[in-house]
Write an enzyme that holds these catalytic residues in place. Structure first.
Site, PDB file in Angstrom:
ATOM      1  N   PRO A  11       0.784  -1.230   0.000  1.00  0.00           N
ATOM      2  CA  PRO A  11       0.000   0.000   0.000  1.00  0.00           C
ATOM      3  C   PRO A  11       0.816   1.280   0.000  1.00  0.00           C
ATOM      4  O   PRO A  11       1.844   1.376   0.671  1.00  0.00           O
ATOM      5  CB  PRO A  11      -0.823  -0.092   1.295  1.00  0.00           C
ATOM      6  N   ASN A  12       0.336   2.219  -0.774  1.00  0.00           N
ATOM      7  CA  ASN A  12       0.857   3.600  -0.865  1.00  0.00           C
ATOM      8  C   ASN A  12       2.164   3.725  -1.642  1.00  0.00           C
ATOM      9  O   ASN A  12       2.625   4.833  -1.889  1.00  0.00           O
ATOM     10  CB  ASN A  12       1.001   4.237   0.525  1.00  0.00           C
ATOM     11  N   ARG A  19       4.843  10.984  -1.622  1.00  0.00           N
ATOM     12  CA  ARG A  19       4.773  10.783  -0.162  1.00  0.00           C
ATOM     13  C   ARG A  19       6.140  10.972   0.484  1.00  0.00           C
ATOM     14  O   ARG A  19       7.167  10.663  -0.129  1.00  0.00           O
ATOM     15  CB  ARG A  19       4.176   9.405   0.169  1.00  0.00           C
ATOM     16  N   TYR A  24      11.372   8.370   1.554  1.00  0.00           N
ATOM     17  CA  TYR A  24      11.299   7.522   0.357  1.00  0.00           C
ATOM     18  C   TYR A  24      11.941   8.123  -0.892  1.00  0.00           C
ATOM     19  O   TYR A  24      11.935   7.492  -1.950  1.00  0.00           O
ATOM     20  CB  TYR A  24       9.828   7.168   0.076  1.00  0.00           C
ATOM     21  N   ASN A  75       8.111  -5.622  -1.091  1.00  0.00           N
ATOM     22  CA  ASN A  75       8.012  -4.507  -0.159  1.00  0.00           C
ATOM     23  C   ASN A  75       6.553  -4.478   0.270  1.00  0.00           C
ATOM     24  O   ASN A  75       5.703  -3.903  -0.416  1.00  0.00           O
ATOM     25  CB  ASN A  75       8.422  -3.182  -0.802  1.00  0.00           C
ATOM     26  N   ALA A  78       3.157  -1.100   4.721  1.00  0.00           N
ATOM     27  CA  ALA A  78       2.574  -1.132   6.073  1.00  0.00           C
ATOM     28  C   ALA A  78       2.140  -2.542   6.489  1.00  0.00           C
ATOM     29  O   ALA A  78       2.139  -2.871   7.682  1.00  0.00           O
ATOM     30  CB  ALA A  78       1.392  -0.171   6.134  1.00  0.00           C
ATOM     31  N   HIS A  81       4.086  -4.904   8.936  1.00  0.00           N
ATOM     32  CA  HIS A  81       4.009  -4.806  10.387  1.00  0.00           C
ATOM     33  C   HIS A  81       2.720  -5.385  10.960  1.00  0.00           C
ATOM     34  O   HIS A  81       2.552  -5.435  12.171  1.00  0.00           O
ATOM     35  CB  HIS A  81       4.122  -3.328  10.803  1.00  0.00           C
ATOM     36  N   ASP A  88       1.677 -15.863   6.085  1.00  0.00           N
ATOM     37  CA  ASP A  88       1.282 -17.253   5.823  1.00  0.00           C
ATOM     38  C   ASP A  88       1.395 -17.582   4.335  1.00  0.00           C
ATOM     39  O   ASP A  88       1.837 -18.671   3.961  1.00  0.00           O
ATOM     40  CB  ASP A  88      -0.155 -17.504   6.301  1.00  0.00           C
ATOM     41  N   GLU A  99      12.963  -9.555   1.255  1.00  0.00           N
ATOM     42  CA  GLU A  99      12.152  -8.486   1.865  1.00  0.00           C
ATOM     43  C   GLU A  99      12.869  -7.156   1.648  1.00  0.00           C
ATOM     44  O   GLU A  99      14.079  -7.056   1.850  1.00  0.00           O
ATOM     45  CB  GLU A  99      12.004  -8.741   3.373  1.00  0.00           C
ATOM     46  N   HIS A 101      12.741  -2.769   2.072  1.00  0.00           N
ATOM     47  CA  HIS A 101      12.166  -1.496   2.535  1.00  0.00           C
ATOM     48  C   HIS A 101      13.061  -0.368   2.063  1.00  0.00           C
ATOM     49  O   HIS A 101      14.287  -0.464   2.160  1.00  0.00           O
ATOM     50  CB  HIS A 101      12.032  -1.476   4.057  1.00  0.00           C
ATOM     51  N   SER A 103      13.070   2.702   3.343  1.00  0.00           N
ATOM     52  CA  SER A 103      13.573   3.373   4.545  1.00  0.00           C
ATOM     53  C   SER A 103      14.139   2.339   5.518  1.00  0.00           C
ATOM     54  O   SER A 103      13.914   1.129   5.366  1.00  0.00           O
ATOM     55  CB  SER A 103      12.426   4.147   5.209  1.00  0.00           C
ATOM     56  N   ARG A 108      12.838   4.063  12.745  1.00  0.00           N
ATOM     57  CA  ARG A 108      11.598   4.835  12.676  1.00  0.00           C
ATOM     58  C   ARG A 108      10.699   4.530  13.879  1.00  0.00           C
ATOM     59  O   ARG A 108      11.166   4.033  14.887  1.00  0.00           O
ATOM     60  CB  ARG A 108      10.914   4.551  11.332  1.00  0.00           C
TER      61      ARG A 108
HETATM   62  C1  DQA Z   1       8.234   0.830   3.797  1.00  0.00           C
HETATM   63  C2  DQA Z   1       8.259   1.041   5.314  1.00  0.00           C
HETATM   64  C3  DQA Z   1       6.887   0.811   5.924  1.00  0.00           C
HETATM   65  O1  DQA Z   1       6.925   0.992   7.337  1.00  0.00           O
HETATM   66  C4  DQA Z   1       5.878   1.781   5.349  1.00  0.00           C
HETATM   67  O2  DQA Z   1       4.589   1.518   5.847  1.00  0.00           O
HETATM   68  C5  DQA Z   1       5.891   1.823   3.860  1.00  0.00           C
HETATM   69  C6  DQA Z   1       7.152   1.688   3.135  1.00  0.00           C
HETATM   70  C7  DQA Z   1       9.566   1.190   3.121  1.00  0.00           C
HETATM   71  O3  DQA Z   1       9.736   0.850   1.961  1.00  0.00           O
HETATM   72  O4  DQA Z   1      10.427   1.828   3.746  1.00  0.00           O
HETATM   73  O5  DQA Z   1       4.863   2.064   3.242  1.00  0.00           O
HETATM   74  O6  DQA Z   1       7.985  -0.533   3.535  1.00  0.00           O
END
Ligand code: DQA
Length: 148
Positions: A11-12, A19, A24, A75, A78, A81, A88, A99, A101, A103, A108
């Site tokens: 998401p996002n 954003r 990012y 990635n 959110a 977490h 699963d 995995e 990220h 950031s 954080r």
């Molecule tokens: C993220 C870190 C997550 O905590 C956050 O919710 C994101 C992006 C990252 O790429 O740093 O949307 O996965």
């Protein structure tokens, strides 16, 4: 040959560039997609680059990927977490998973410092900006090369 990879974005991440640039960076989703596609081609990988804001869609995507892909870079944003369902599903994907990220989630807010997937993936990259995607593609190519 094991050369088909999928990159799943949660998401996002479709709003990259818009954003929180301090976390990012300024690269847009489309530019990132282009850079990942170019790097994959250069390394002889076939890539699908996807994004969804919907948890269930990501679960379905992971399930379907079992048949169609040799490796996955995720990635989960959110959902990293919060989502036991994504964890699963990933456990059913019996191939390399990275995995990712953008950031450094460990620098954080406390709620971001817990990943529900880190202990079941092959490896991870975080805190290196959008360049982490390129590093993940290079690492995935090496992982798949060692399997062939
Ligand atoms: C993220 C870190 C997550 O905590 C956050 O919710 C994101 C992006 C990252 O790429 O740093 O949307 O996965």
């Amino acid at each position: 040959m094991n050369n088909k990879i999928i990159i799943i974005n949660g998401p996002n991440l479709n709003l990259l560039g818009e954003r929180e640039q301090s976390q990012y960076g300024s690269i847009t989703y489309d530019k990132l997609k282009g850079a990942c596609t170019n790097k994959s081609k250069e390394l002889g990988l076939e890539i699908e680059f996807t994004q969804s804001n919907i948890e269930g869609e990501i679960v379905e995507l992971i399930q379907k990927s079992r048949k169609n892909f040799d490796g996955m870079i995720i990635n989960a944003a959110a959902f990293t977490h919060t989502s036991v369902a994504i964890r699963d599903a990933l456990q059913l994907f019996k191939k390399p998973i990275i995995e990712l990220h953008i950031s450094n989630i460990y620098k954080r807010e406390e709620f971001r410092q817990k990943s529900l997937i880190s202990d079941i993936v092959t490896g991870g990259i975080f805190g290196l900006g959008a360049n982490g995607y390129i590093l993940a593609i290079i690492s995935m190519q090496k992982l798949l090369e060692n399997e062939n």
